[in-house]
Design a protein around this motif. Sequence first.
Motif, PDB file in Angstrom:
ATOM      1  N   THR A 174      36.387  39.391  52.337  1.00 21.64           N
ATOM      2  CA  THR A 174      37.365  39.021  51.327  1.00 21.64           C
ATOM      3  C   THR A 174      38.770  39.160  51.903  1.00 21.64           C
ATOM      4  O   THR A 174      39.066  40.168  52.539  1.00 21.64           O
ATOM      5  CB  THR A 174      37.251  39.970  50.110  1.00 21.64           C
ATOM      6  OG1 THR A 174      35.892  39.995  49.676  1.00 21.64           O
ATOM      7  CG2 THR A 174      38.140  39.513  48.970  1.00 21.64           C
ATOM      8  N   ASP A 181      30.562  29.681  43.631  1.00 20.85           N
ATOM      9  CA  ASP A 181      30.660  30.596  42.487  1.00 20.85           C
ATOM     10  C   ASP A 181      29.961  31.926  42.758  1.00 20.85           C
ATOM     11  O   ASP A 181      30.362  32.957  42.239  1.00 20.85           O
ATOM     12  CB  ASP A 181      30.056  29.929  41.240  1.00 20.85           C
ATOM     13  CG  ASP A 181      31.031  28.922  40.646  1.00 20.85           C
ATOM     14  OD1 ASP A 181      32.251  29.104  40.868  1.00 20.85           O
ATOM     15  OD2 ASP A 181      30.578  27.963  39.995  1.00 20.85           O
ATOM     16  N   LYS A 227      32.283  34.576  43.985  1.00 20.36           N
ATOM     17  CA  LYS A 227      33.447  34.981  43.191  1.00 20.36           C
ATOM     18  C   LYS A 227      33.094  36.118  42.247  1.00 20.36           C
ATOM     19  O   LYS A 227      31.964  36.200  41.756  1.00 20.36           O
ATOM     20  CB  LYS A 227      33.951  33.792  42.361  1.00 20.36           C
ATOM     21  CG  LYS A 227      34.615  32.690  43.172  1.00 20.36           C
ATOM     22  CD  LYS A 227      35.078  31.591  42.216  1.00 20.36           C
ATOM     23  CE  LYS A 227      35.638  30.402  42.979  1.00 20.36           C
ATOM     24  NZ  LYS A 227      35.888  29.271  42.077  1.00 20.36           N
ATOM     25  N   ASP A 228      34.084  36.931  41.961  1.00 19.78           N
ATOM     26  CA  ASP A 228      33.959  38.011  40.978  1.00 19.78           C
ATOM     27  C   ASP A 228      32.715  38.859  41.202  1.00 19.78           C
ATOM     28  O   ASP A 228      31.927  39.113  40.291  1.00 19.78           O
ATOM     29  CB  ASP A 228      33.950  37.441  39.546  1.00 19.78           C
ATOM     30  CG  ASP A 228      35.261  36.733  39.247  1.00 19.78           C
ATOM     31  OD1 ASP A 228      36.306  37.236  39.706  1.00 19.78           O
ATOM     32  OD2 ASP A 228      35.237  35.686  38.583  1.00 19.78           O
ATOM     33  N   TYR A 239      41.063  27.965  45.730  1.00 19.33           N
ATOM     34  CA  TYR A 239      40.109  28.891  45.137  1.00 19.33           C
ATOM     35  C   TYR A 239      39.006  28.176  44.355  1.00 19.33           C
ATOM     36  O   TYR A 239      37.860  28.614  44.347  1.00 19.33           O
ATOM     37  CB  TYR A 239      40.851  29.886  44.239  1.00 19.33           C
ATOM     38  CG  TYR A 239      40.015  31.075  43.822  1.00 19.33           C
ATOM     39  CD1 TYR A 239      39.719  32.088  44.734  1.00 19.33           C
ATOM     40  CD2 TYR A 239      39.508  31.169  42.532  1.00 19.33           C
ATOM     41  CE1 TYR A 239      38.949  33.177  44.366  1.00 19.33           C
ATOM     42  CE2 TYR A 239      38.734  32.261  42.157  1.00 19.33           C
ATOM     43  CZ  TYR A 239      38.462  33.256  43.075  1.00 19.33           C
ATOM     44  OH  TYR A 239      37.695  34.326  42.713  1.00 19.33           O
ATOM     45  N   THR A 244      44.368  34.334  41.263  1.00 19.02           N
ATOM     46  CA  THR A 244      43.711  33.196  41.915  1.00 19.02           C
ATOM     47  C   THR A 244      44.215  31.861  41.371  1.00 19.02           C
ATOM     48  O   THR A 244      43.999  30.822  41.997  1.00 19.02           O
ATOM     49  CB  THR A 244      42.186  33.285  41.744  1.00 19.02           C
ATOM     50  OG1 THR A 244      41.891  33.438  40.352  1.00 19.02           O
ATOM     51  CG2 THR A 244      41.626  34.461  42.511  1.00 19.02           C
ATOM     52  N   SER A 304      40.258  39.915  39.837  1.00 19.85           N
ATOM     53  CA  SER A 304      39.955  39.565  41.230  1.00 19.85           C
ATOM     54  C   SER A 304      40.944  40.236  42.176  1.00 19.85           C
ATOM     55  O   SER A 304      42.143  40.281  41.924  1.00 19.85           O
ATOM     56  CB  SER A 304      40.022  38.052  41.406  1.00 19.85           C
ATOM     57  OG  SER A 304      39.904  37.744  42.775  1.00 19.85           O
TER      58      SER A 304
END
Lengths: 387, 288
Positions: free
Chosen positions: A290, A134, A137-138, A129, A123, A148
Motif C-alpha cells: 500500500t 475492489d 480496497k478497504d 483509484y 481517495t 482508507s
Amino acid sequence: MSKSPSRTALRAGLAATAVVSLAACGTSSSDGGSEAAASLGATEGSVSILAWPGYVEDGSNDASVDWVSGFEEATGCMVDAKTYGTSDEAYQLMQSGGYDVVAASGDLTLRLIAADLVAPVNTDLLESYDGIFDFLKDKEWNSVDGVSYGVPHGYGANLLMFNTDEVTPAPTSWDVVFDKASDYSGKVTAYDSPIYIADAAVYLMTHSPELGIENPYALDEDQFAAAVDLLKTQNASIGEYWSDYLLEIQAFESGDSVVGTTWQVIQNSISSGNTDVVLPDEGATGWSDTWMIASESEATNCAYAWLDYIASPEVNAQATAYFGEAPSSEAACDFRDDCEAYHAGDEDYASQIWYWTTPVSDCVDGREDVECVDYSEWTKAWQEIKG
Amino acid sequence: MTSHRVSTYLAPRRRLQLASLLTAPVLWLGLVYIVALAALLVTAFWTVDELTGQVQIEWTTENVVEVFTEALYRTVTLRTLGIALLVTLIDIAVAVPVAFFMAKVASTRLRHLLVIAVLAPLWASYLVKVYAWRALLSSDGLIEWAASPFGGSTPGYGLVGVVLTLSYLWLPYVIMPIYAGFDRVPDRLLEASADLGAQGWRTLVSVVLPMIRPAIIAGSIFAFSLSLGDYISTKIVGGATQMLGTLVYDNVGAANNLPLAAAISFIPIGIILVYLAAVRRTGALRSL
C-alpha cells in the motif's frame, strides 16, 4: 508513458487554482489522529519516498527501467527515494521522520497507523483509484473503520529460489529449506526478519496438520513453539540470513547460497543464469503493498500526485512487472503480457497467498479460546533462533 | 584594536584563559557524549509499546533482568568476547614482528615506506574493506581459488570470516603503538644485552618485551574494544553469526525495542570498563 503524465499534469494544473487547505498535521489535532487532505494545492517541488527495492526506479539501476523521470517532468516534484530491506527497517525509518510517502506491506501498515505516522488518504482526490481491483480496497491492512489509509500497489508471493546446478531435481516443496536443508548445509539462506517465522508455519500447515494451524500469523503457544523449533533446526544449515537484497543477489551469483526464500525481482536481477524460482506446493507467504502518506509530510500535494501516478495503469504495470508481482488494476494488464502468470485479478488465487500481517494477541484467524503470540514475541524468538 | 584589548584583559587572568579554552571541549564531552550516553542507558529501564514500538516512560527492570538471565545473551556475550580476544591475539602476533622490523631492522627509507603501507588501508572506507573481504571469502573468491589446489577451501561467511576481517581492519591500530614502543627502546640496550652473552630470544623476552608491554596493551585496547562493538562486518561476512553489536542493531532496527537494546549495551560497556581497569593497573594507559 504519455497518457498518464499528461493527465496528472492537467490535474495538477487544475488543482493549483484550487484553495490550498491541508490538515495533515497529526500532533496538534485533539483526537491524536491525522486527517486526510480535503483538496490539493500546488506541488511543492520535491517528494521523499521510502519503498521496497524496485518500486521507485529512475533508470539508474537499469536505463530502460524508469518511471520516475516521467513523474518529475509531469509534476515538477523531484523524487528522493530510499529503499529498505524489511518492514521493521521501514518502520524504524518512518519513526525517524523525513519521508513523505511510504510503500508498506501488510505487516507494517497497521503499525504505522497505530503510531500515527501515516495519515488517512482521501481517495476521491485520486483519479487512478477507481480502476483498482475492489478486492484490494478497504482491507484490514489498508483501512481502519472504513477510513482508507492508502492506495494498493501490487501483491505477490515469496518464492523459493534455487541454484539449478546444485539443487536437482527442481524442488516443488519448501522441504529443501526445512526437513532436507542439511543436504545443502551452509548454503541455505532465509529472510532475516521475524515475519519469516510465518514461512515455517505455512510449511507446518501441510506437513504437521495435527498442529491445526489455520493462519500462519495466528499461532498459539504450541504452534509457535513448533515453528520456532523448525527454524532452530534450519539454523544449523543456514549460510547466511539476508535482508539486503543486493547481498542475496551476490550470494546466489557466487554460489555461496544455493537455496532459499526470495522475491521475483531478485531472480530478475541475477545475471549468472543458473538460478530459478518456484512457488512451492505448500503455498507461500506474500505481500500486498500500500502506498501511504506520512502524517508529518510537508509535501502532501506531491505525495498525492505520486500516489495517483504510481496507481495509473501504465506506471503500475511497469513497476509491478519489474518487481515481479501482480498489478493493482485490470487496466494495468493492458500494458503487461504476464498478468496471467501472476493471476492478476484472480480473487481465489490471491486468497491462497498468506499476506504479511502483523501478528497480534487477538488471533487473526478468529479463534477466541486462545491467545496468539504477538509480534514482540516473534522478534524475541527470531533472535533466539539465530542464537 | 579590539583583539589587543582582549589580550591585555586576559593576560593577567590565567584562570579565565583556561576556562575559555576548555569550556567548549568540556561541554562537548560532557553534554553531547556523557549525557547522551546516560540518556540512552536510562531508557533500558523504560518500556515499549508492543505494537507501535514507541518508548514509554514506565519504570521497569524487566529488560535488564532479561539480558542478564536469558541464555541467548550469555551465548552471544561469550561468542563476542571470544571473537574480540582472538582478534586481539592475532593482531598482536602479527604486529609485534612487523613493528620490530620497522623500528629496529629496516633502513630509514624502508621504514617510511612501511609506515605508509601500514596506514594506507585507513584511507579507504571501512565498508569498502569489509565488502572486499566478502568477495575474498566467497566460494568463487580468491581464497577458494588459492586454497583449492592444496585441498583447502574458503572458510566462507561465519565466525572465521568475522575474525579474519576484524583482524585485518584493526591491524594498523595495533601496529602503530607497538612500533612507537619499539622505537623508544634504545639500541644500546640490545647491544648491552648481547655483550652480556644473551641470545636473541633471551634479549627479546628479558629486555625488549618488558619495555614494550605497555605499547602492546595500548594496541590491544583498540583491537579489543573495536571488535567488541562491531556489527557491520558481522552482517556482511558473518553469515548467520550474531554478536552483541548485531543484537543491539536488530533491537533498534528490526524489533523497535530501544529499551532492550539499551539494556544489552550494558554488557559491552561493562566488559570495556573491567578491561580498562585491568589495563590501568598495568600502567599502560600512560603510554597511550
